[in-house]
Design a protein around this motif. Structure first.
Motif, PDB file in Angstrom:
ATOM      1  N   VAL A   1      -0.289   6.441   1.979  1.00  0.00           N
ATOM      2  CA  VAL A   1       0.819   5.488   2.102  1.00  0.00           C
ATOM      3  C   VAL A   1       0.967   5.048   3.549  1.00  0.00           C
ATOM      4  O   VAL A   1       1.133   3.850   3.850  1.00  0.00           O
ATOM      5  CB  VAL A   1       2.131   6.122   1.594  1.00  0.00           C
TER       6      VAL A   1
ATOM      7  N   GLU B   1       0.520   0.641   4.069  1.00  0.00           N
ATOM      8  CA  GLU B   1       1.884   0.284   3.663  1.00  0.00           C
ATOM      9  C   GLU B   1       1.947  -1.034   2.910  1.00  0.00           C
ATOM     10  O   GLU B   1       2.690  -1.173   1.935  1.00  0.00           O
ATOM     11  CB  GLU B   1       2.808   0.219   4.889  1.00  0.00           C
TER      12      GLU B   1
ATOM     13  N   VAL C   1       1.146  -0.501  -0.659  1.00  0.00           N
ATOM     14  CA  VAL C   1       2.266   0.152  -1.355  1.00  0.00           C
ATOM     15  C   VAL C   1       3.325  -0.896  -1.700  1.00  0.00           C
ATOM     16  O   VAL C   1       3.881  -0.902  -2.808  1.00  0.00           O
ATOM     17  CB  VAL C   1       2.881   1.268  -0.489  1.00  0.00           C
TER      18      VAL C   1
ATOM     19  N   ILE D   1       6.960   6.728   1.923  1.00  0.00           N
ATOM     20  CA  ILE D   1       7.230   5.732   0.873  1.00  0.00           C
ATOM     21  C   ILE D   1       8.502   4.958   1.192  1.00  0.00           C
ATOM     22  O   ILE D   1       8.551   3.723   1.022  1.00  0.00           O
ATOM     23  CB  ILE D   1       7.306   6.414  -0.508  1.00  0.00           C
TER      24      ILE D   1
END
Length: 497
Positions: free
Chosen positions: A335, A339, A342, A381
């Motif tokens: 992650v 990014e 994600v 996250i």
């Protein structure tokens, strides 16, 4: 001889003139006297009539006041007799202030009654202090009962003040209630507890997740307080104090460095974790998704170990083309590196969940290492998409009760293993899923393998050909999975041992 010039004649004339003037004065004085007598008599008569009229009015006003006072007291007493809560009356009179206090007869049904009576007394004394001593006033102190639902009833002090309005010739009314309501479990006749509302430690841990996200959402800079939020001690059924409302609950937070010591949650935000017997059903109605249709077949596709910049974008393209939403159990270390990928997963409607930071077997680690694996992934996250992951898949499926308590999230296992990690062969993956898929299952795959991505389109077509509706795991589980439990499907839920 000229009479006009005679002395005697002149004197007589003067005497007659004086007599005439005197007579006129007497007459005028008589007229004045009579007029004065008449005026005085008229004034007196008018005064007498007016005084008599005022006396009549005063009597009428007194009679009207007494009639309305009697009617008011009858109304108050009748209303009190009709209350579900039977009470006894105590009367006190202090000048123009009449106080009626109604205390419950059955004191055992309200464990918090001493506190209610103390607040009621304070309300009554404050009302007396702020009331005029010259005007008739009725102060009614009572314990008000509010039925929330079949299991919960609330009691609070209330003071009704009736003040006589001279101009309107009637009573004006004002009601003031106490600040604190005492809620009672009608079945146990004990104060309402978090155990009543949430039933289990698993549910209060699920609420903790909602609290964490809300603290971050309400912060001007969530990344600045993320550590404080994640390290906040857990809520507890027996130690967390709270304020209960019909539509929401306020929880006092454990000591923490977020700057918040209380948070309020509408029941609709935690509908999957509250006991519906203790919450007004209207506030959680239609919040949770409808149960899955028992006449249909459902399955969930999940992908572990990503995101991977070589394979995940291609997988997302296929899922988008097929109109399928899936669940991605991501590694925190990936992650951090990707990014934007994600963000794309989240923006396209897929669930972003946690698979630890570096993929160790958590049952072989000490408590601090487990905590680090979970929190580092949570932070990564959150930094990417502004949301904490709510579901967790432990690497290798390895979990025990102690590890599950540290994770603090629902454990999502699998019931169909594609074995893509072993075969690395698209046709083998397709055949494996075709042979082992059944209704209400969770399929394990990995979006880091190109062969898996190669197989996905056919897997979807075959599953749909067999009548399956494909859902993310959160939807398959009805959006009410809870910590300390692991899930293999919506009908296969097991407490972590």
């Amino acid at each position: 001889m000229d009479r006009k010039n005679h002395p005697r004649s002149t004197r007589n004339s003067r005497r007659e003139k004086k007599k005439h003037i005197f007579t006129k004065k007497i007459a005028f004085a008589s007229i004045l006297g009579v007029s004065f007598i008449l005026i005085c008599g008229g004034v007196y008569a008018t005064y007498a009539v007016q005084h008599k009229h005022d006396e009549v009015n005063e009597v009428e006003e007194d009679n009207q006041y007494e009639e309305k006072e009697t009617a008011l007291l009858e109304k108050i007493r009748k209303a009190q007799k009709q209350e579900v809560l039977e009470s006894s009356e105590q009367e006190k009179i202090d000048g123009n202030i009449q106080t009626l206090i109604y205390e419950p007869v059955a004191t055992d049904i309200i464990p918090q009654l001493p506190e209610i009576k103390t607040e009621l007394t304070a309300l009554i004394e404050a009302t007396k202090k702020n009331s005029s001593k010259e005007t008739p006033i009725k102060i009614i102190g009572r314990v008000k009962a509010d039925k929330i639902n079949e299991q919960v009833i609330g009691y609070l002090p209330a003071v009704d003040t009736y003040t006589w309005d001279q101009e309107k010739e009637d009573w004006s009314e004002k009601t003031e209630v106490g600040k604190n309501t005492a809620y009672v479990n009608k079945k146990t006749k004990q104060p309402l507890t978090l155990q009543d509302i949430f039933l289990s430690e698993a549910n209060i841990l699920a609420v903790q997740q909602v609290v964490q996200q809300k603290l971050l959402d309400e912060s001007s800079d969530g990344n600045a307080i993320i550590d404080a939020v994640l390290n906040m001690p857990n809520l507890s059924l027996d130690k967390t104090t709270f304020t209960y409302y019909s539509d929401k609950i306020s929880l006092n937070l454990p000591d923490n460095s977020t700057g918040k010591n209380e948070i309020t949650l509408p029941y609709k935000d935690i509908a999957g974790y509250v006991n519906p017997e203790f919450v007004d059903a209207s506030f959680i109605k239609d919040v949770l998704p409808a149960p899955l249709d028992p006449n249909k077949k459902y399955i969930s596709l999940t992908f572990d170990d990503g995101p991977n910049p070589e394979t995940t974008p291609r997988l997302l393209d296929i899922l988008k083309e097929k109109g399928v939403k899936a669940t991605f159990f991501m590694l925190g270390q990936n992650v951090v590196k990707h990014e934007s990928l994600v963000q794309r997963v989240a923006q396209e409607g897929h669930e972003v969940a946690s698979h630890s930071y570096s993929h160790p077997q958590l049952t072989g680690l000490d408590a601090q290492r487990v905590k680090d694996e979970v929190q580092k992934t949570d932070k990564a996250i959150y930094h990417a998409i502004g949301k904490l992951p709510t579901d967790f898949r432990p690497p290798y499926g390895a979990v025990n009760k102690d590890v599950a308590a540290i994770i603090g999230k629902p454990i999502i296992q699998w019931s169909v293993d594609s074995q893509d990690w072993q075969s690395h062969n698209a046709q083998a993956i397709i055949k494996r899923i075709d042979d082992t898929a059944y209704n209400d299952t969770i399929v394990l795959m990995h979006d880091i393998h190109p062969e898996t991505v190669d197989a996905v389109a056919t897997v979807i077509d075959h599953l749909r050909g067999e009548g399956y509706e494909i859902l993310p795991s959160k939807e398959l589980l009805g959006k009410k999975a809870k910590p300390l439990h692991m899930y293999y499907g919506s009908k296969d839920e097991r407490p972590v041992q």
